[in-house]
Each structure stands twice: as C-alpha cells, then as structure tokens.
Design a protein around this motif. Structure first.
Motif, PDB file in Angstrom:
ATOM      1  N   PRO A  45       0.800  -1.227   0.000  1.00  0.00           N
ATOM      2  CA  PRO A  45       0.000   0.000   0.000  1.00  0.00           C
ATOM      3  C   PRO A  45       0.830   1.273   0.000  1.00  0.00           C
ATOM      4  O   PRO A  45       0.329   2.342  -0.364  1.00  0.00           O
ATOM      5  CB  PRO A  45      -0.826  -0.115   1.291  1.00  0.00           C
ATOM      6  CG  PRO A  45      -0.057  -1.024   2.166  1.00  0.00           C
ATOM      7  CD  PRO A  45       0.644  -1.990   1.260  1.00  0.00           C
ATOM      8  N   VAL A  46       2.117   1.187   0.414  1.00  0.00           N
ATOM      9  CA  VAL A  46       2.946   2.387   0.536  1.00  0.00           C
ATOM     10  C   VAL A  46       4.335   2.124  -0.051  1.00  0.00           C
ATOM     11  O   VAL A  46       4.975   1.118   0.270  1.00  0.00           O
ATOM     12  CB  VAL A  46       3.103   2.822   2.013  1.00  0.00           C
ATOM     13  CG1 VAL A  46       4.015   4.049   2.116  1.00  0.00           C
ATOM     14  CG2 VAL A  46       1.749   3.114   2.640  1.00  0.00           C
ATOM     15  N   ALA A  47       4.786   3.048  -0.901  1.00  0.00           N
ATOM     16  CA  ALA A  47       6.155   3.024  -1.420  1.00  0.00           C
ATOM     17  C   ALA A  47       6.704   4.445  -1.351  1.00  0.00           C
ATOM     18  O   ALA A  47       6.026   5.404  -1.732  1.00  0.00           O
ATOM     19  CB  ALA A  47       6.196   2.503  -2.852  1.00  0.00           C
ATOM     20  N   LEU A  48       7.924   4.578  -0.866  1.00  0.00           N
ATOM     21  CA  LEU A  48       8.487   5.900  -0.586  1.00  0.00           C
ATOM     22  C   LEU A  48       9.936   5.996  -1.042  1.00  0.00           C
ATOM     23  O   LEU A  48      10.654   5.000  -1.095  1.00  0.00           O
ATOM     24  CB  LEU A  48       8.477   6.181   0.928  1.00  0.00           C
ATOM     25  CG  LEU A  48       7.203   5.953   1.726  1.00  0.00           C
ATOM     26  CD1 LEU A  48       7.522   6.045   3.212  1.00  0.00           C
ATOM     27  CD2 LEU A  48       6.169   6.990   1.327  1.00  0.00           C
ATOM     28  N   ILE A  49      10.365   7.227  -1.322  1.00  0.00           N
ATOM     29  CA  ILE A  49      11.785   7.561  -1.397  1.00  0.00           C
ATOM     30  C   ILE A  49      12.010   8.596  -0.307  1.00  0.00           C
ATOM     31  O   ILE A  49      11.410   9.678  -0.335  1.00  0.00           O
ATOM     32  CB  ILE A  49      12.195   8.117  -2.763  1.00  0.00           C
ATOM     33  CG1 ILE A  49      11.972   7.071  -3.852  1.00  0.00           C
ATOM     34  CG2 ILE A  49      13.670   8.546  -2.741  1.00  0.00           C
ATOM     35  CD1 ILE A  49      12.157   7.605  -5.262  1.00  0.00           C
ATOM     36  N   GLN A  63       3.885   7.362  -2.306  1.00  0.00           N
ATOM     37  CA  GLN A  63       2.638   6.753  -2.753  1.00  0.00           C
ATOM     38  C   GLN A  63       1.990   6.043  -1.569  1.00  0.00           C
ATOM     39  O   GLN A  63       2.596   5.162  -0.970  1.00  0.00           O
ATOM     40  CB  GLN A  63       2.900   5.738  -3.880  1.00  0.00           C
ATOM     41  CG  GLN A  63       3.564   6.318  -5.103  1.00  0.00           C
ATOM     42  CD  GLN A  63       2.695   7.331  -5.808  1.00  0.00           C
ATOM     43  OE1 GLN A  63       1.494   7.133  -5.960  1.00  0.00           O
ATOM     44  NE2 GLN A  63       3.308   8.428  -6.251  1.00  0.00           N
ATOM     45  N   GLY A  64       0.769   6.442  -1.207  1.00  0.00           N
ATOM     46  CA  GLY A  64       0.030   5.738  -0.184  1.00  0.00           C
ATOM     47  C   GLY A  64       0.038   6.371   1.187  1.00  0.00           C
ATOM     48  O   GLY A  64      -0.563   5.833   2.119  1.00  0.00           O
ATOM     49  N   LEU A  65       0.716   7.527   1.348  1.00  0.00           N
ATOM     50  CA  LEU A  65       0.701   8.254   2.622  1.00  0.00           C
ATOM     51  C   LEU A  65       0.270   9.689   2.388  1.00  0.00           C
ATOM     52  O   LEU A  65       0.520  10.255   1.323  1.00  0.00           O
ATOM     53  CB  LEU A  65       2.092   8.252   3.280  1.00  0.00           C
ATOM     54  CG  LEU A  65       2.543   7.011   4.048  1.00  0.00           C
ATOM     55  CD1 LEU A  65       3.894   7.272   4.691  1.00  0.00           C
ATOM     56  CD2 LEU A  65       1.530   6.585   5.096  1.00  0.00           C
ATOM     57  N   LEU A 129      14.962   3.850  -0.646  1.00  0.00           N
ATOM     58  CA  LEU A 129      13.735   3.469  -1.339  1.00  0.00           C
ATOM     59  C   LEU A 129      13.107   2.406  -0.446  1.00  0.00           C
ATOM     60  O   LEU A 129      13.762   1.415  -0.103  1.00  0.00           O
ATOM     61  CB  LEU A 129      14.044   2.889  -2.716  1.00  0.00           C
ATOM     62  CG  LEU A 129      12.852   2.246  -3.430  1.00  0.00           C
ATOM     63  CD1 LEU A 129      11.840   3.297  -3.865  1.00  0.00           C
ATOM     64  CD2 LEU A 129      13.318   1.439  -4.636  1.00  0.00           C
ATOM     65  N   CYS A 130      11.857   2.616  -0.029  1.00  0.00           N
ATOM     66  CA  CYS A 130      11.296   1.669   0.929  1.00  0.00           C
ATOM     67  C   CYS A 130       9.839   1.322   0.633  1.00  0.00           C
ATOM     68  O   CYS A 130       9.119   2.071  -0.040  1.00  0.00           O
ATOM     69  CB  CYS A 130      11.435   2.199   2.358  1.00  0.00           C
ATOM     70  SG  CYS A 130      10.479   3.675   2.709  1.00  0.00           S
ATOM     71  N   LEU A 131       9.446   0.177   1.162  1.00  0.00           N
ATOM     72  CA  LEU A 131       8.102  -0.367   1.015  1.00  0.00           C
ATOM     73  C   LEU A 131       7.517  -0.571   2.405  1.00  0.00           C
ATOM     74  O   LEU A 131       8.221  -1.006   3.321  1.00  0.00           O
ATOM     75  CB  LEU A 131       8.151  -1.709   0.280  1.00  0.00           C
ATOM     76  CG  LEU A 131       8.985  -1.779  -0.994  1.00  0.00           C
ATOM     77  CD1 LEU A 131       9.121  -3.224  -1.461  1.00  0.00           C
ATOM     78  CD2 LEU A 131       8.370  -0.920  -2.083  1.00  0.00           C
ATOM     79  N   ILE A 132       6.221  -0.288   2.551  1.00  0.00           N
ATOM     80  CA  ILE A 132       5.559  -0.401   3.851  1.00  0.00           C
ATOM     81  C   ILE A 132       4.208  -1.076   3.674  1.00  0.00           C
ATOM     82  O   ILE A 132       3.494  -0.820   2.699  1.00  0.00           O
ATOM     83  CB  ILE A 132       5.363   0.995   4.483  1.00  0.00           C
ATOM     84  CG1 ILE A 132       6.720   1.611   4.856  1.00  0.00           C
ATOM     85  CG2 ILE A 132       4.452   0.935   5.699  1.00  0.00           C
ATOM     86  CD1 ILE A 132       6.633   3.060   5.293  1.00  0.00           C
ATOM     87  N   SER A 133       3.863  -1.925   4.647  1.00  0.00           N
ATOM     88  CA  SER A 133       2.547  -2.546   4.657  1.00  0.00           C
ATOM     89  C   SER A 133       2.057  -2.648   6.098  1.00  0.00           C
ATOM     90  O   SER A 133       2.857  -2.746   7.029  1.00  0.00           O
ATOM     91  CB  SER A 133       2.586  -3.934   4.020  1.00  0.00           C
ATOM     92  OG  SER A 133       1.307  -4.546   4.087  1.00  0.00           O
ATOM     93  N   SER A 134       0.762  -2.637   6.271  1.00  0.00           N
ATOM     94  CA  SER A 134       0.162  -2.778   7.610  1.00  0.00           C
ATOM     95  C   SER A 134      -0.082  -4.233   7.965  1.00  0.00           C
ATOM     96  O   SER A 134      -0.662  -4.533   9.002  1.00  0.00           O
ATOM     97  CB  SER A 134      -1.151  -1.994   7.681  1.00  0.00           C
ATOM     98  OG  SER A 134      -2.050  -2.430   6.678  1.00  0.00           O
ATOM     99  N   THR A 135       0.369  -5.143   7.107  1.00  0.00           N
ATOM    100  CA  THR A 135       0.283  -6.573   7.418  1.00  0.00           C
ATOM    101  C   THR A 135       1.670  -7.192   7.268  1.00  0.00           C
ATOM    102  O   THR A 135       2.439  -6.817   6.380  1.00  0.00           O
ATOM    103  CB  THR A 135      -0.696  -7.299   6.467  1.00  0.00           C
ATOM    104  OG1 THR A 135      -0.271  -7.100   5.110  1.00  0.00           O
ATOM    105  CG2 THR A 135      -2.103  -6.766   6.645  1.00  0.00           C
ATOM    106  N   PRO A 136       2.035  -8.159   8.116  1.00  0.00           N
ATOM    107  CA  PRO A 136       3.347  -8.804   8.010  1.00  0.00           C
ATOM    108  C   PRO A 136       3.464  -9.557   6.684  1.00  0.00           C
ATOM    109  O   PRO A 136       2.458  -9.983   6.108  1.00  0.00           O
ATOM    110  CB  PRO A 136       3.360  -9.780   9.192  1.00  0.00           C
ATOM    111  CG  PRO A 136       2.266  -9.338  10.089  1.00  0.00           C
ATOM    112  CD  PRO A 136       1.230  -8.700   9.225  1.00  0.00           C
TER     113      PRO A 136
END
Length: 319
Positions: A45-49, A63-65, A129-136
C-alpha cells in the motif's frame, strides 16, 4: 523503541544532501513514477523515497501516505541508512526495536518494512527506497534483488541531477547549481530574518599560471582552491564556481564570515609553503552581509559582492 544511530560521517553526509538540494521538494515525476512502480511491483500500500535530514525524514516521493515528513528518531529509514544492503522488518510488532514505535502503534500502523539505502554520486547515503505494509509478510531474495534494482534507478536519477548542477572539474556546484540551491536558501534565510553573507572570490594572477605552466597546472589550481573553500563550510553553506577563476560562497551565518576567511587564508598559506610550486595561490574577495541593504535576490547580492571584490583587486594592483 530503539532510536536509529548516527553515521560516523554525518556532517559530510549532510553537506552532500544539502548540496543536491532535494529536501522540501515534491511532485517530481521522475521520482514519483519510481514509487508507483514499486507499489505495483511489490503489491504494497505504501512506497516511498526518503531523505534523512539532521532531525527529520523528508519523503521526496510518496505513494500511499498523506504526510511528507516525520521526525528522524522514529523513522525506520534512519536504521536502514546504517546498512550496507537491505533492511527488512517482516513484522514490526514482534521486533523489539519497533514494537512500540508510534508509526507502528498509530498511523500508518507499520508491520512490514523493506528499505534499500540510496547514495549520491559521491557515495554519501542520503535515504532509502522503501516499502511499507500494515500486514506482516515475507521478502525473499528475488524481492530483495528487485528492490535493489529500483534503488539503483533512484541513484541514476541523482546522478543526472548532480551532473547538471556540478562543475565537472572541481566537483563543486557550477553557476546553475549555485543559484538553484542558493536562491532557495536565500529566501529561507530572509523568511527567518537570519543574518547571512556572500563572499565573492577571484584568483589573483591566474592567467600567467595558465600561460607559463599550462592549462593542466591551471586546472589543478582551481581544484585545490575549490577544495579549500569547501573544507571550511558548515553543512548548509553553499559554494559555487561561477565561471573561470571566479567563485562565490553563501554563509548561512554572517557571524562566521571572518572565521571562514581566517581559516581559508591559513590553510592556503600552509598549502603554498609545502606545495613546492614556483607560484602561490592567491585571491581577492568581496564580502556582503544580508543586512547591508535591501536585496531582492541572491543574484543582486552576488553582483554587489562582485563589485566589492574588484575594488580590492584594483587596490592590489596600485600597491
């Protein structure tokens, strides 16, 4: 919660970060498209630089925040920049470093994080560059390889920006780079009513060096002088080669002007004594403080400091 450590080269890292001047910029399509690709490729759901400033994390692309900034002490990316490679947290709730982090217990409720450090052309690590999710979730070797590839594309974009803003001979900002970063810093300092200064430099008797010992020798003089200017700057100060043998420095604290000039004089005296050259590297300069008049732009201040420098140069010729 474990706070992220500080890199050993933090001050030099910050100088490089401020030099490329991407903090507080947003909606740059070249970076936004990479986060869109990352979000779709990894189905998160979230990708960031991210870019890590001294006390904050700035999201260059997001993207996503709905936020663009967090404090550095709670950022996962603050941990990731200390790694040589990927930094993976499969379930933050089960990780003693992050289980009580406010970004885990509250929005955006991070459970999974995967970050890959991104570097500037000089090697300084400035963010991730990172990826984030609210589920493991798991993240296998193929995933890591793809994340690394995308991070390297980010670095390619940094390289292109750096090339356009950097003097290829000396490695410091060129005229375009100096004014691009300097005008933003000028407006920021004026907004906070801070006293700052401009110093304009011109090398003395530079043409005879080129004529007598060749342009290779002249190029070496320019590189040495640029390095001497750079070594005495604070992280948010800006230096630039404006053309030929002319340079400018923006010091964000006017109170540091004389100290900077003293250090420059002393270090060049040491160089001249030990260089074993048939000439010395000497220079003329003009200084101007921001409270010396009403200036609408950095360019206006540079022009006036340029005039002051040439007055000094003419005085030397008459002596």
């Amino acid at each position: 919660m474990k706070f992220p450590g500080i890199p050993e080269n933090e001050e030099e890292r910050l100088k490089s970060l401020y030099m490329i001047d991407l903090l507080d910029t947003r909606d740059d399509e070249r970076f936004e498209r990479l986060t869109r690709i990352g979000k779709k490729l990894f189905q998160v759901p979230v990708a960031l630089i991210s870019l890590l400033d001294r006390d904050r994390q700035w999201l260059l692309a997001c993207q996503g925040l709905n936020t663009r900034e967090t404090t550095r002490d709670v950022s996962f990316c603050g941990h990731a920049i200390l790694q040589e490679g990927p930094f993976i947290v499969k379930d933050a709730c089960l990780d003693e470093r992050f289980h009580d982090n406010p970004l885990v217990t509250g929005e955006p409720f991070i459970r999974f994080y995967a970050g890959y450090p991104v570097h500037l052309p000089d090697g300084a690590v400035v963010g991730t560059l990172c990826l984030i999710s609210s589920t493991p979730r798991d993240f296998n070797d193929d995933d890591i390889a793809s994340l690394k590839d995308l991070a390297l594309v980010v670095e390619d974009e940094f390289y292109v920006i750096n090339m356009a803003m950097t003097d290829s001979l000396t490695g410091i900002p060129n005229r375009r780079g100096f004014y691009h970063s300097g005008e933003k810093r000028f407006k920021e300092l004026r907004r906070h009513e801070a006293r700052f200064s401009i110093i304009y430099f011109d090398l003395d008797k530079f043409k005879p060096i080129n004529d007598l010992w060749g342009h290779t020798e002249g190029d070496e003089v320019l590189k040495i002088f640029s390095a001497q200017l750079s070594r005495h700057l604070s992280p948010k100060d800006i230096v630039g080669r404006l053309g030929g043998d002319e340079f400018a420095v923006l010091l964000t604290k006017a109170s540091h002007t004389q100290l900077f000039l003293n250090k420059l004089r002393e270090s060049l005296e040491v160089h001249n004594q030990h260089a074993g050259k048939p000439y010395n590297i000497n220079y003329s300069y003009g200084t101007l403080n921001s409270d010396s008049g009403e200036y609408g732009s950095l360019l206006d201040m540079v022009k006036e400091s340029d005039s002051s420098m040439y007055l000094e140069k003419r005085k030397k010729k008459l002596e």
